[in-house]
Design a protein around this motif. Structure first.
Motif, PDB file in Angstrom:
ATOM      1  N   ASN A  26     -12.384   2.058  15.576  1.00 46.31           N
ATOM      2  CA  ASN A  26     -13.386   0.976  15.521  1.00 46.31           C
ATOM      3  C   ASN A  26     -12.720  -0.402  15.614  1.00 46.31           C
ATOM      4  N   GLY A  27     -11.722  -0.500  16.480  1.00 49.34           N
ATOM      5  CA  GLY A  27     -11.072  -1.797  16.729  1.00 49.34           C
ATOM      6  C   GLY A  27     -10.057  -2.209  15.679  1.00 49.34           C
ATOM      7  N   MET A  28      -9.811  -1.361  14.680  1.00 53.74           N
ATOM      8  CA  MET A  28      -8.895  -1.737  13.596  1.00 53.74           C
ATOM      9  C   MET A  28      -7.691  -0.789  13.537  1.00 53.74           C
ATOM     10  N   TYR A  29      -6.518  -1.360  13.240  1.00 56.80           N
ATOM     11  CA  TYR A  29      -5.381  -0.506  12.879  1.00 56.80           C
ATOM     12  C   TYR A  29      -5.722   0.161  11.539  1.00 56.80           C
ATOM     13  N   VAL A  30      -5.294   1.400  11.403  1.00 53.72           N
ATOM     14  CA  VAL A  30      -5.622   2.145  10.178  1.00 53.72           C
ATOM     15  C   VAL A  30      -4.339   2.738   9.607  1.00 53.72           C
ATOM     16  N   MET A  31      -4.121   2.533   8.316  1.00 52.47           N
ATOM     17  CA  MET A  31      -2.910   3.054   7.679  1.00 52.47           C
ATOM     18  C   MET A  31      -3.281   3.787   6.386  1.00 52.47           C
ATOM     19  N   HIS A  57       9.463   7.925 -10.434  1.00 55.07           N
ATOM     20  CA  HIS A  57       9.091   9.231  -9.887  1.00 55.07           C
ATOM     21  C   HIS A  57       7.637   9.486 -10.265  1.00 55.07           C
ATOM     22  N   THR A  58       6.776   8.763  -9.586  1.00 57.48           N
ATOM     23  CA  THR A  58       5.359   8.625  -9.932  1.00 57.48           C
ATOM     24  C   THR A  58       4.677   9.946 -10.296  1.00 57.48           C
ATOM     25  N   PRO A  59       4.102  10.026 -11.496  1.00 56.84           N
ATOM     26  CA  PRO A  59       3.443  11.279 -11.902  1.00 56.84           C
ATOM     27  C   PRO A  59       1.957  11.325 -11.552  1.00 56.84           C
ATOM     28  N   PHE A  60       1.527  10.532 -10.560  1.00 54.09           N
ATOM     29  CA  PHE A  60       0.121  10.518 -10.151  1.00 54.09           C
ATOM     30  C   PHE A  60       0.088  10.022  -8.714  1.00 54.09           C
ATOM     31  N   GLY A  61      -1.062  10.071  -8.054  1.00 57.55           N
ATOM     32  CA  GLY A  61      -1.139   9.400  -6.756  1.00 57.55           C
ATOM     33  C   GLY A  61      -2.134  10.025  -5.808  1.00 57.55           C
ATOM     34  N   ASP A  62      -2.971   9.163  -5.232  1.00 62.12           N
ATOM     35  CA  ASP A  62      -3.998   9.546  -4.268  1.00 62.12           C
ATOM     36  C   ASP A  62      -3.705   8.881  -2.924  1.00 62.12           C
ATOM     37  N   ILE A  63      -4.285   9.431  -1.876  1.00 61.89           N
ATOM     38  CA  ILE A  63      -4.129   8.827  -0.542  1.00 61.89           C
ATOM     39  C   ILE A  63      -5.280   7.856  -0.302  1.00 61.89           C
ATOM     40  N   PHE A  64      -4.924   6.627   0.046  1.00 63.95           N
ATOM     41  CA  PHE A  64      -5.908   5.595   0.384  1.00 63.95           C
ATOM     42  C   PHE A  64      -5.753   5.208   1.841  1.00 63.95           C
ATOM     43  N   LEU A  65      -6.808   4.613   2.389  1.00 62.58           N
ATOM     44  CA  LEU A  65      -6.790   4.146   3.783  1.00 62.58           C
ATOM     45  C   LEU A  65      -7.058   2.642   3.766  1.00 62.58           C
ATOM     46  N   MET A  90      -2.367  -5.997  12.117  1.00 62.89           N
ATOM     47  CA  MET A  90      -1.137  -5.475  11.489  1.00 62.89           C
ATOM     48  C   MET A  90      -0.555  -6.472  10.472  1.00 62.89           C
ATOM     49  N   GLU A  91      -1.327  -7.475  10.074  1.00 59.20           N
ATOM     50  CA  GLU A  91      -0.832  -8.396   9.055  1.00 59.20           C
ATOM     51  C   GLU A  91      -1.725  -8.406   7.818  1.00 59.20           C
ATOM     52  N   PHE A  92      -3.022  -8.550   8.047  1.00 60.09           N
ATOM     53  CA  PHE A  92      -3.952  -8.619   6.924  1.00 60.09           C
ATOM     54  C   PHE A  92      -4.638  -7.267   6.775  1.00 60.09           C
ATOM     55  N   TRP A  93      -4.463  -6.676   5.609  1.00 58.87           N
ATOM     56  CA  TRP A  93      -4.990  -5.324   5.374  1.00 58.87           C
ATOM     57  C   TRP A  93      -6.095  -5.368   4.345  1.00 58.87           C
ATOM     58  N   GLY A  94      -7.192  -4.655   4.638  1.00 55.64           N
ATOM     59  CA  GLY A  94      -8.317  -4.630   3.703  1.00 55.64           C
ATOM     60  C   GLY A  94      -9.223  -3.462   3.999  1.00 55.64           C
ATOM     61  N   ARG A  95     -10.495  -3.597   3.587  1.00 55.04           N
ATOM     62  CA  ARG A  95     -11.451  -2.491   3.703  1.00 55.04           C
ATOM     63  C   ARG A  95     -10.796  -1.198   3.232  1.00 55.04           C
ATOM     64  N   HIS A  96     -10.187  -1.262   2.053  1.00 57.41           N
ATOM     65  CA  HIS A  96      -9.469  -0.111   1.497  1.00 57.41           C
ATOM     66  C   HIS A  96     -10.467   0.979   1.093  1.00 57.41           C
ATOM     67  N   ARG A  97     -10.138   2.186   1.400  1.00 60.60           N
ATOM     68  CA  ARG A  97     -11.008   3.326   1.054  1.00 60.60           C
ATOM     69  C   ARG A  97     -10.164   4.419   0.416  1.00 60.60           C
ATOM     70  N   HIS A  98     -10.770   5.126  -0.505  1.00 57.09           N
ATOM     71  CA  HIS A  98     -10.107   6.294  -1.088  1.00 57.09           C
ATOM     72  C   HIS A  98     -10.320   7.477  -0.152  1.00 57.09           C
ATOM     73  N   VAL A  99      -9.266   8.184   0.194  1.00 58.29           N
ATOM     74  CA  VAL A  99      -9.401   9.341   1.090  1.00 58.29           C
ATOM     75  C   VAL A  99      -9.402  10.636   0.275  1.00 58.29           C
ATOM     76  N   MET A 100      -8.350  10.875  -0.467  1.00 64.28           N
ATOM     77  CA  MET A 100      -8.300  12.092  -1.282  1.00 64.28           C
ATOM     78  C   MET A 100      -7.265  11.976  -2.386  1.00 64.28           C
ATOM     79  N   GLY A 101      -7.534  12.680  -3.470  1.00 58.61           N
ATOM     80  CA  GLY A 101      -6.630  12.649  -4.614  1.00 58.61           C
ATOM     81  C   GLY A 101      -5.982  13.997  -4.837  1.00 58.61           C
TER      82      GLY A 101
END
Ligand code: BMA
Length: 328
Positions: A165-170, A179-187, A193-204
């Protein structure tokens, strides 16, 4: 012919071995593993957690090299066949936009992704603690640092191979600095490629025991007719430490923050000596894939026990069917 279409170029000469007779697993290991052994170049004790890509009729890669002083950095490697690698003796020299040296203090777990005409490298580095570094190159000679995409702490960044949709996605994994004892994948999304936003939770993490501590993005998602095929790592905790396995999910093609299918079984877990034995035992850490649209073949490059690089194979049909059949 594959029923599931891989929306990528053909790569007829990619590394490949057929599934061994009698093997029912969704991924099978290359019989010549590990493809990169210890002390691969002077001053580097181990190469692992590294990413490769097709380039100019051969293969190129960014490699996590653990130097003999214990500090990880990124090295460039080239290969004619994707299996036998030659490394540049000097670590990658990053510059800023003015061309001045801009080396991170350390750099590890690099991913390499081409979007349009530019190659991007993302890795973990120090930015007041563990965080994501980002650079671009067009020629693998000049590597220009971009702004750090996220505030600390964060790890396991991987870019999608095209804009959505016209946006780079990471994808990335907010964390702590240890040694992080937690962590979910976010998008996260960016127009430039400079300003990142519209953060979404993908899966935990999930209730599945092999991934009940944390999960993190692995290889760049592969575009398929069923959605984005994501190989990621899932971590469990044992009385002897973490165990890293490879998991699989399929994300919605137009909204990749939506998980369509997620396999409740691991696709590959430490079983071979080079996965079970090493600097950090019991680690299978996927960072890149090669794939061929004509045959549906997929090769997965994964770090083994923080000591070696391994290669595993599957096909689009095999792995997508397995993920769907075992999705909760
Ligand atoms: C993670 C990262 C990876 C490593 C893994 C297992 O936190 O540091 O690079 O493979 O731990 O040691």
């Amino acid at each position: 012919m594959s029923n599931i279409k891989l929306l990528c170029p053909a790569l007829p000469d990619m590394p490949w071995q057929d599934r061994p007779a009698g093997c029912a697993a969704p991924l099978w290991r290359y019989s010549g593993n590990p493809v990169i052994g210890r002390n691969p170049l002077p001053g580097v004790a181990r190469i692992f957690n590294s990413a490769v890509a097709p380039c100019e009729g051969g293969y190129i890669g960014v490699f996590r090299g653990e130097q003999v002083n214990g500090i990880p950095f990124i090295y460039l490697g080239r290969s004619a066949d994707g299996i036998r690698w030659e490394f540049e003796p000097q670590k990658i020299q990053f510059v800023d936009k003015q061309g001045k040296p801009a080396q991170p203090v350390y750099a590890y777990d690099p991913r390499l992704v081409k979007v349009e005409d530019t190659w991007y490298i993302m890795w973990c580095q120090d930015f007041n603690g563990a965080s994501i570094g980002l650079a671009e190159t067009k020629d693998f000679k000049t590597f220009t640092r971009l702004e750090n995409p996220f505030i600390p702490f964060n790890r396991n960044a991987v870019l999608f191979p095209r804009k959505v949709n016209g946006m780079y996605v990471m994808l990335s994994r907010p964390s702590d600095s240890g040694h992080t004892p937690f962590g979910d994948i976010f998008l996260s999304q960016s127009p430039d490629m400079e300003f990142w936003g519209r953060h979404r939770h993908v899966m935990g993490k999930s209730g599945n025991w092999w991934e009940n501590v944390k999960v993190g993005g692995g290889a760049a998602p592969i575009e398929t007719s069923e959605g984005w095929l994501l190989f990621y790592h899932g971590v469990t905790g044992t009385c002897n430490g973490f165990v890293y396995s490879i998991g699989g999910a399929i994300l919605d093609i137009d909204d990749p923050s939506k998980v369509l299918y997620r396999c409740q079984n691991f696709l590959l877990t430490p079983e071979a000596w080079y996965e079970e034995r090493g600097f950090v035992p019991n680690v299978c850490f996927p960072c890149a894939t090669l794939q061929d649209s004509d045959t549906g073949r997929i090769a997965i490059y994964y770090g083994c026990a923080d000591s070696y690089v391994g290669l595993a194979f599957t096909t689009a049909d095999t792995v997508v069917d397995y993920i769907k059949a075992n999705s909760k």
